[in-house]
Write a protein that holds these residues in place. Structure first.
Motif, PDB file in Angstrom:
ATOM      1  N   LYS A  86       0.875  -1.083   0.058  1.00  0.00           N
ATOM      2  CA  LYS A  86      -0.117  -0.003   0.028  1.00  0.00           C
ATOM      3  C   LYS A  86       0.816   1.204   0.040  1.00  0.00           C
ATOM      4  O   LYS A  86       0.418   2.269  -0.472  1.00  0.00           O
ATOM      5  CB  LYS A  86      -0.859   0.029   1.172  1.00  0.00           C
ATOM      6  CG  LYS A  86      -2.192  -1.194   1.207  1.00  0.00           C
ATOM      7  CD  LYS A  86      -2.939  -1.034   2.473  1.00  0.00           C
ATOM      8  CE  LYS A  86      -4.079  -2.086   2.217  1.00  0.00           C
ATOM      9  NZ  LYS A  86      -3.431  -3.483   2.600  1.00  0.00           N
ATOM     10  N   LYS A  87       2.198   1.231   0.475  1.00  0.00           N
ATOM     11  CA  LYS A  87       3.107   2.347   0.527  1.00  0.00           C
ATOM     12  C   LYS A  87       3.583   2.608  -0.844  1.00  0.00           C
ATOM     13  O   LYS A  87       3.336   3.939  -1.286  1.00  0.00           O
ATOM     14  CB  LYS A  87       4.236   1.879   1.453  1.00  0.00           C
ATOM     15  CG  LYS A  87       5.108   3.243   1.437  1.00  0.00           C
ATOM     16  CD  LYS A  87       6.438   2.716   2.373  1.00  0.00           C
ATOM     17  CE  LYS A  87       7.442   3.799   2.229  1.00  0.00           C
ATOM     18  NZ  LYS A  87       7.963   4.169   0.688  1.00  0.00           N
ATOM     19  N   ASN A  88       3.992   1.774  -1.396  1.00  0.00           N
ATOM     20  CA  ASN A  88       4.287   1.726  -2.869  1.00  0.00           C
ATOM     21  C   ASN A  88       3.313   2.423  -3.582  1.00  0.00           C
ATOM     22  O   ASN A  88       3.410   3.134  -4.640  1.00  0.00           O
ATOM     23  CB  ASN A  88       5.056   0.552  -3.490  1.00  0.00           C
ATOM     24  CG  ASN A  88       6.315   0.201  -2.494  1.00  0.00           C
ATOM     25  OD1 ASN A  88       7.056   0.949  -2.224  1.00  0.00           O
ATOM     26  ND2 ASN A  88       6.705  -1.220  -2.926  1.00  0.00           N
ATOM     27  N   THR A  89       2.137   1.649  -3.593  1.00  0.00           N
ATOM     28  CA  THR A  89       0.949   2.179  -4.593  1.00  0.00           C
ATOM     29  C   THR A  89       0.796   3.542  -4.386  1.00  0.00           C
ATOM     30  O   THR A  89       0.551   4.362  -5.210  1.00  0.00           O
ATOM     31  CB  THR A  89      -0.247   1.431  -4.164  1.00  0.00           C
ATOM     32  OG1 THR A  89       0.083  -0.076  -4.261  1.00  0.00           O
ATOM     33  CG2 THR A  89      -1.517   1.609  -4.867  1.00  0.00           C
ATOM     34  N   LYS A  90       0.718   4.018  -2.927  1.00  0.00           N
ATOM     35  CA  LYS A  90       0.413   5.466  -2.706  1.00  0.00           C
ATOM     36  C   LYS A  90       1.485   6.190  -3.307  1.00  0.00           C
ATOM     37  O   LYS A  90       0.939   7.295  -3.730  1.00  0.00           O
ATOM     38  CB  LYS A  90       0.321   5.780  -1.155  1.00  0.00           C
ATOM     39  CG  LYS A  90      -0.107   7.129  -0.740  1.00  0.00           C
ATOM     40  CD  LYS A  90      -0.273   6.952   0.751  1.00  0.00           C
ATOM     41  CE  LYS A  90      -0.711   8.456   1.371  1.00  0.00           C
ATOM     42  NZ  LYS A  90      -2.286   8.528   1.061  1.00  0.00           N
ATOM     43  N   ASP A  91       2.596   5.985  -3.199  1.00  0.00           N
ATOM     44  CA  ASP A  91       3.779   6.632  -3.863  1.00  0.00           C
ATOM     45  C   ASP A  91       3.674   6.788  -5.342  1.00  0.00           C
ATOM     46  O   ASP A  91       3.763   7.970  -5.735  1.00  0.00           O
ATOM     47  CB  ASP A  91       5.101   6.105  -3.481  1.00  0.00           C
ATOM     48  CG  ASP A  91       5.358   6.148  -1.976  1.00  0.00           C
ATOM     49  OD1 ASP A  91       4.737   6.720  -1.151  1.00  0.00           O
ATOM     50  OD2 ASP A  91       6.287   5.510  -1.522  1.00  0.00           O
ATOM     51  N   TYR A  92       3.317   5.870  -5.976  1.00  0.00           N
ATOM     52  CA  TYR A  92       3.050   5.779  -7.477  1.00  0.00           C
ATOM     53  C   TYR A  92       1.960   6.857  -7.871  1.00  0.00           C
ATOM     54  O   TYR A  92       2.022   7.298  -8.819  1.00  0.00           O
ATOM     55  CB  TYR A  92       3.015   4.454  -7.902  1.00  0.00           C
ATOM     56  CG  TYR A  92       4.425   3.804  -8.226  1.00  0.00           C
ATOM     57  CD1 TYR A  92       5.137   4.129  -9.467  1.00  0.00           C
ATOM     58  CD2 TYR A  92       5.395   3.194  -7.247  1.00  0.00           C
ATOM     59  CE1 TYR A  92       6.180   3.508  -9.905  1.00  0.00           C
ATOM     60  CE2 TYR A  92       6.771   2.659  -7.709  1.00  0.00           C
ATOM     61  CZ  TYR A  92       7.188   2.875  -8.633  1.00  0.00           C
ATOM     62  OH  TYR A  92       8.472   2.584  -8.948  1.00  0.00           O
ATOM     63  N   LEU A  93       0.729   6.609  -6.983  1.00  0.00           N
ATOM     64  CA  LEU A  93      -0.530   7.317  -7.355  1.00  0.00           C
ATOM     65  C   LEU A  93      -0.072   8.964  -7.157  1.00  0.00           C
ATOM     66  O   LEU A  93      -0.387   9.745  -8.332  1.00  0.00           O
ATOM     67  CB  LEU A  93      -1.433   6.895  -6.461  1.00  0.00           C
ATOM     68  CG  LEU A  93      -2.342   5.918  -6.876  1.00  0.00           C
ATOM     69  CD1 LEU A  93      -3.153   5.244  -5.688  1.00  0.00           C
ATOM     70  CD2 LEU A  93      -2.768   5.398  -8.083  1.00  0.00           C
ATOM     71  N   LEU A  94       0.889   9.108  -6.104  1.00  0.00           N
ATOM     72  CA  LEU A  94       1.103  10.784  -6.117  1.00  0.00           C
ATOM     73  C   LEU A  94       2.053  11.057  -7.154  1.00  0.00           C
ATOM     74  O   LEU A  94       1.956  12.043  -7.475  1.00  0.00           O
ATOM     75  CB  LEU A  94       1.722  10.753  -4.635  1.00  0.00           C
ATOM     76  CG  LEU A  94       0.683  10.724  -3.438  1.00  0.00           C
ATOM     77  CD1 LEU A  94       1.814  10.584  -2.091  1.00  0.00           C
ATOM     78  CD2 LEU A  94      -0.112  11.811  -3.163  1.00  0.00           C
ATOM     79  N   LYS A  95       2.750  10.325  -7.428  1.00  0.00           N
ATOM     80  CA  LYS A  95       3.690  10.769  -8.572  1.00  0.00           C
ATOM     81  C   LYS A  95       3.057  10.867  -9.907  1.00  0.00           C
ATOM     82  O   LYS A  95       3.351  11.833 -10.788  1.00  0.00           O
ATOM     83  CB  LYS A  95       4.936   9.440  -9.010  1.00  0.00           C
ATOM     84  CG  LYS A  95       5.984   9.517  -7.648  1.00  0.00           C
ATOM     85  CD  LYS A  95       6.969   8.199  -7.939  1.00  0.00           C
ATOM     86  CE  LYS A  95       8.017   8.269  -6.879  1.00  0.00           C
ATOM     87  NZ  LYS A  95       8.930   7.132  -7.136  1.00  0.00           N
TER      88      LYS A  95
END
Length: 231
Positions: A86-95
């Motif tokens: 969920k952390k990586n998913t959130k980071d990529y969505l923000l990017k």
């Protein structure tokens, strides 16, 4: 969706065995439909971390594609690793400038007090959840005060053992899932939380029993029965 023919798979209701209910229903359904359409179907074993996993493939004269449940092998490993966290998913969505709930992740090195202090900077209600769990495991919603947050944080990290967690503001709205093939969205469905609606005739317990009876017709829901929780 406009322009896409609706092809119902109602025939699966009568032929999917109960042993395939739950997550395995996707594997059984995809494998069965591929075989019915003339593709060669093959099941095989794969050893992952000393555990036997069942995989399958569909092929014709030109190509063979291996599957894990409904996930085809050509989905990049990087993509799978991103969505497992969920952390990586959130980071990529923000990017990608896609709006996400305000919040952040914490590792096992962060102390509980640090996480509690961060939660104070957010507006309630809050959500707390593990970074890597799935199927809603360990997720707590509707947290409206610091005491409740602190109790759930200690339970999640202490009793449940999830040291890496995410804290976010709770956002309400429709829960929609998209099914993508290649770079095209081919279908979408709205997820509705389990519920019963009063009819003036049945008790809540009876309504739950009726709903559970209907859920048996859906392979993914048959093993997830509604429960009456008394306080």
């Amino acid at each position: 969706m406009k322009g896409i023919e609706d092809k119902s798979l109602d025939q699966l209701i009568e032929i999917v065995p109960e042993s395939a209910y739950g997550a395995n229903a996707t594997m059984f359904s995809v494998a069965l439909e591929g075989w019915k359409r003339g593709l060669k179907l093959k099941f095989f074993k794969k050893y992952i971390k000393n555990r036997v996993k069942i995989r399958y493939s569909l092929s014709n004269e030109e190509r063979e594609i291996k599957f894990q449940l409904s996930l085809a092998e050509f989905v990049p490993k990087e993509t799978r690793n991103i969505t497992r966290s969920k952390k990586n998913t959130k980071d990529y969505l923000l990017k990608a400038d896609i709006p996400t709930p305000q919040g952040r992740s914490f590792s096992g090195e962060n102390e509980d007090d640090e996480i509690i202090n961060y939660a104070k900077t957010l507006e309630y209600p809050l959500v707390i959840k593990p970074v890597s769990a799935s199927l809603g495991i360990g997720v707590t919603t509707n947290i409206y005060d610091e005491e409740t947050f602190s109790e759930n944080l200690k339970h999640l990290r202490g009793n449940k053992g999830y040291k890496e967690i995410i804290v976010e503001q709770q956002v309400t709205g429709e829960d929609t899932r998209l099914f993508v093939v290649g770079d095209q969205v081919v279908s979408a469905f709205k997820r509705i939380a389990a519920n019963v609606i009063g009819d003036g005739k049945h008790t809540i317990k009876e309504l739950i029993e009726l709903k559970n009876s209907n859920r048996k017709k859906t392979h993914m829901l048959a093993v997830l029965k509604l429960k009456l929780m008394l306080r």
